[in-house]
Design a protein around this motif. Structure first.
Motif, PDB file in Angstrom:
ATOM      1  N   LEU A  21       0.837  -1.209   0.000  1.00 46.71           N
ATOM      2  CA  LEU A  21       0.000   0.000   0.000  1.00 46.71           C
ATOM      3  C   LEU A  21       0.868   1.254   0.000  1.00 46.71           C
ATOM      4  N   LEU A  22       1.930   1.245   0.774  1.00 43.60           N
ATOM      5  CA  LEU A  22       2.826   2.399   0.825  1.00 43.60           C
ATOM      6  C   LEU A  22       3.609   2.530  -0.476  1.00 43.60           C
ATOM      7  N   GLU A  23       4.036   1.402  -1.037  1.00 42.58           N
ATOM      8  CA  GLU A  23       4.768   1.417  -2.313  1.00 42.58           C
ATOM      9  C   GLU A  23       3.905   1.986  -3.443  1.00 42.58           C
ATOM     10  N   TYR A  24       2.634   1.640  -3.465  1.00 40.50           N
ATOM     11  CA  TYR A  24       1.709   2.126  -4.489  1.00 40.50           C
ATOM     12  C   TYR A  24       1.177   3.529  -4.179  1.00 40.50           C
ATOM     13  N   LYS A  25       1.656   4.120  -3.089  1.00 39.81           N
ATOM     14  CA  LYS A  25       1.210   5.454  -2.679  1.00 39.81           C
ATOM     15  C   LYS A  25      -0.313   5.515  -2.565  1.00 39.81           C
ATOM     16  N   ALA A  26      -0.859   4.543  -1.826  1.00 40.59           N
ATOM     17  CA  ALA A  26      -2.304   4.452  -1.637  1.00 40.59           C
ATOM     18  C   ALA A  26      -2.834   5.550  -0.721  1.00 40.59           C
ATOM     19  N   PHE A  27      -1.932   6.216   0.004  1.00 37.14           N
ATOM     20  CA  PHE A  27      -2.339   7.250   0.944  1.00 37.14           C
ATOM     21  C   PHE A  27      -1.478   8.494   0.773  1.00 37.14           C
ATOM     22  N   ILE A  28      -2.071   9.627   1.102  1.00 37.02           N
ATOM     23  CA  ILE A  28      -1.310  10.866   1.223  1.00 37.02           C
ATOM     24  C   ILE A  28      -1.223  11.133   2.726  1.00 37.02           C
ATOM     25  N   ASP A  29      -0.007  11.135   3.239  1.00 37.79           N
ATOM     26  CA  ASP A  29       0.225  11.287   4.676  1.00 37.79           C
ATOM     27  C   ASP A  29       0.198  12.771   5.037  1.00 37.79           C
ATOM     28  N   TYR A  30      -0.778  13.161   5.851  1.00 32.32           N
ATOM     29  CA  TYR A  30      -0.903  14.552   6.295  1.00 32.32           C
ATOM     30  C   TYR A  30      -0.142  14.814   7.585  1.00 32.32           C
ATOM     31  N   GLY A  31       0.472  13.783   8.154  1.00 35.74           N
ATOM     32  CA  GLY A  31       1.196  13.946   9.403  1.00 35.74           C
ATOM     33  C   GLY A  31       0.377  13.439  10.580  1.00 35.74           C
ATOM     34  N   HIS A  32       0.966  13.515  11.753  1.00 38.29           N
ATOM     35  CA  HIS A  32       0.311  12.999  12.956  1.00 38.29           C
ATOM     36  C   HIS A  32      -0.899  13.855  13.320  1.00 38.29           C
ATOM     37  N   ARG A  33      -1.949  13.202  13.784  1.00 40.91           N
ATOM     38  CA  ARG A  33      -3.209  13.903  14.092  1.00 40.91           C
ATOM     39  C   ARG A  33      -3.069  14.918  15.222  1.00 40.91           C
ATOM     40  N   SER A  34      -1.998  14.812  16.014  1.00 35.11           N
ATOM     41  CA  SER A  34      -1.789  15.791  17.091  1.00 35.11           C
ATOM     42  C   SER A  34      -1.235  17.106  16.556  1.00 35.11           C
ATOM     43  N   THR A  35      -0.714  17.086  15.326  1.00 29.86           N
ATOM     44  CA  THR A  35      -0.093  18.300  14.776  1.00 29.86           C
ATOM     45  C   THR A  35      -0.790  18.832  13.531  1.00 29.86           C
ATOM     46  N   THR A  36      -1.782  18.128  13.014  1.00 32.89           N
ATOM     47  CA  THR A  36      -2.448  18.560  11.786  1.00 32.89           C
ATOM     48  C   THR A  36      -3.917  18.153  11.800  1.00 32.89           C
ATOM     49  N   SER A  37      -4.653  18.673  10.869  1.00 33.84           N
ATOM     50  CA  SER A  37      -6.077  18.348  10.747  1.00 33.84           C
ATOM     51  C   SER A  37      -6.334  17.694   9.396  1.00 33.84           C
ATOM     52  N   PRO A  38      -7.399  16.904   9.315  1.00 30.88           N
ATOM     53  CA  PRO A  38      -7.735  16.316   8.020  1.00 30.88           C
ATOM     54  C   PRO A  38      -8.220  17.398   7.055  1.00 30.88           C
ATOM     55  N   PRO A  39      -8.147  17.153   5.760  1.00 30.09           N
ATOM     56  CA  PRO A  39      -8.620  18.157   4.812  1.00 30.09           C
ATOM     57  C   PRO A  39     -10.132  18.369   4.945  1.00 30.09           C
ATOM     58  N   VAL A  40     -10.555  19.577   4.700  1.00 33.24           N
ATOM     59  CA  VAL A  40     -11.975  19.932   4.792  1.00 33.24           C
ATOM     60  C   VAL A  40     -12.761  19.172   3.733  1.00 33.24           C
ATOM     61  N   GLY A  41     -13.922  18.644   4.143  1.00 32.81           N
ATOM     62  CA  GLY A  41     -14.789  17.941   3.197  1.00 32.81           C
ATOM     63  C   GLY A  41     -14.513  16.457   3.087  1.00 32.81           C
ATOM     64  N   TYR A  42     -13.521  15.948   3.822  1.00 30.93           N
ATOM     65  CA  TYR A  42     -13.183  14.529   3.783  1.00 30.93           C
ATOM     66  C   TYR A  42     -13.815  13.828   4.976  1.00 30.93           C
ATOM     67  N   LYS A  43     -14.232  12.584   4.766  1.00 28.77           N
ATOM     68  CA  LYS A  43     -14.904  11.813   5.815  1.00 28.77           C
ATOM     69  C   LYS A  43     -13.936  10.779   6.409  1.00 28.77           C
ATOM     70  N   LEU A  44     -13.980  10.639   7.722  1.00 25.66           N
ATOM     71  CA  LEU A  44     -13.172   9.637   8.426  1.00 25.66           C
ATOM     72  C   LEU A  44     -13.826   8.271   8.269  1.00 25.66           C
ATOM     73  N   ILE A  45     -13.027   7.298   7.839  1.00 28.62           N
ATOM     74  CA  ILE A  45     -13.501   5.919   7.731  1.00 28.62           C
ATOM     75  C   ILE A  45     -12.501   4.991   8.410  1.00 28.62           C
ATOM     76  N   PRO A  46     -12.955   3.825   8.837  1.00 26.66           N
ATOM     77  CA  PRO A  46     -12.011   2.856   9.415  1.00 26.66           C
ATOM     78  C   PRO A  46     -11.325   2.052   8.320  1.00 26.66           C
ATOM     79  N   LEU A  47     -10.168   1.546   8.646  1.00 22.86           N
ATOM     80  CA  LEU A  47      -9.457   0.587   7.795  1.00 22.86           C
ATOM     81  C   LEU A  47      -9.387  -0.707   8.586  1.00 22.86           C
TER      82      LEU A  47
END
Length: 185
Positions: A21-47
């Motif tokens: 998943l990391l090799e295929y760049k399946a995610f864009i890492d925004y950083g740790h949740r204690s230092t950043t916020s999710p992008p506006v308009g995006y929904k939190l889902i479980p993996l």
């Protein structure tokens, strides 16, 4: 919070799945949740990690997105599948014309396609040092509602680049004129 104890080969299969998943760049890492916020308009889902033992006794892990929690898309999510009649037709044409028949599986197929769904997850312990990071889903993961369609679109684009065209009678059979014969997918 759910805790799973993973032993031996299943742990290795989990590491392999996360690595791919990391090799295929399946995610864009925004950083740790204690230092950043999710992008506006995006929904939190479980993996969720799903584990299986294959017929040859290999362990397999698959990360599945909780797409069931997202809104139903307005667009169609249909992804074509060749009919049994179509498969028979291609085998008949191959036999009639002395062509070879090959079968294959495209590993990590969905990870070849980007998603348009606006979702993110918080990385769990299976992500190692990325645990707690906000991960925006960038690729068509299993479990997302539009992943099948996105993969089908990506596959069709690649076939067109290779000069294949869809069959008019069965659009999920693709053909290419090679001069002396046609190739079929």
């Amino acid at each position: 919070v759910c805790m799973t104890i993973i032993y031996g080969s299943s742990h290795e299969s989990m590491k392999k799945e996360i690595g791919q998943l990391l090799e295929y760049k399946a995610f864009i890492d925004y950083g740790h949740r204690s230092t950043t916020s999710p992008p506006v308009g995006y929904k939190l889902i479980p993996l969720t990690l799903v584990f299986a033992v294959k017929h040859d006794e290999r362990y397999k892990s698959r990360l599945v997105a909780g797409g069931h929690l997202t809104d139903t898309p307005v667009e169609s999510v249909y992804s074509g599948v060749v009919s049994l009649r179509g498969v028979r037709l291609v085998i008949f044409l191959a036999e009639l014309n002395g062509l070879k028949v090959w079968q294959t599986d495209i590993g990590n197929a969905y990870l070849e396609a980007k998603t348009t769904e606006k979702v993110y997850a918080i990385a769990g312990p299976e992500f190692g040092e990325k645990e707690g990071h906000i991960l925006v889903v960038n690729k068509a993961l299993y479990g997302l509602k539009t992943s099948g369609k996105r993969w089908h679109e990506r596959f069709a684009d690649v076939l067109r680049e290779m000069e294949f065209i869809p069959c008019k009678a069965e659009p999920d059979i693709w053909l290419r004129d090679c001069g002396t014969h046609y190739e079929y997918i």
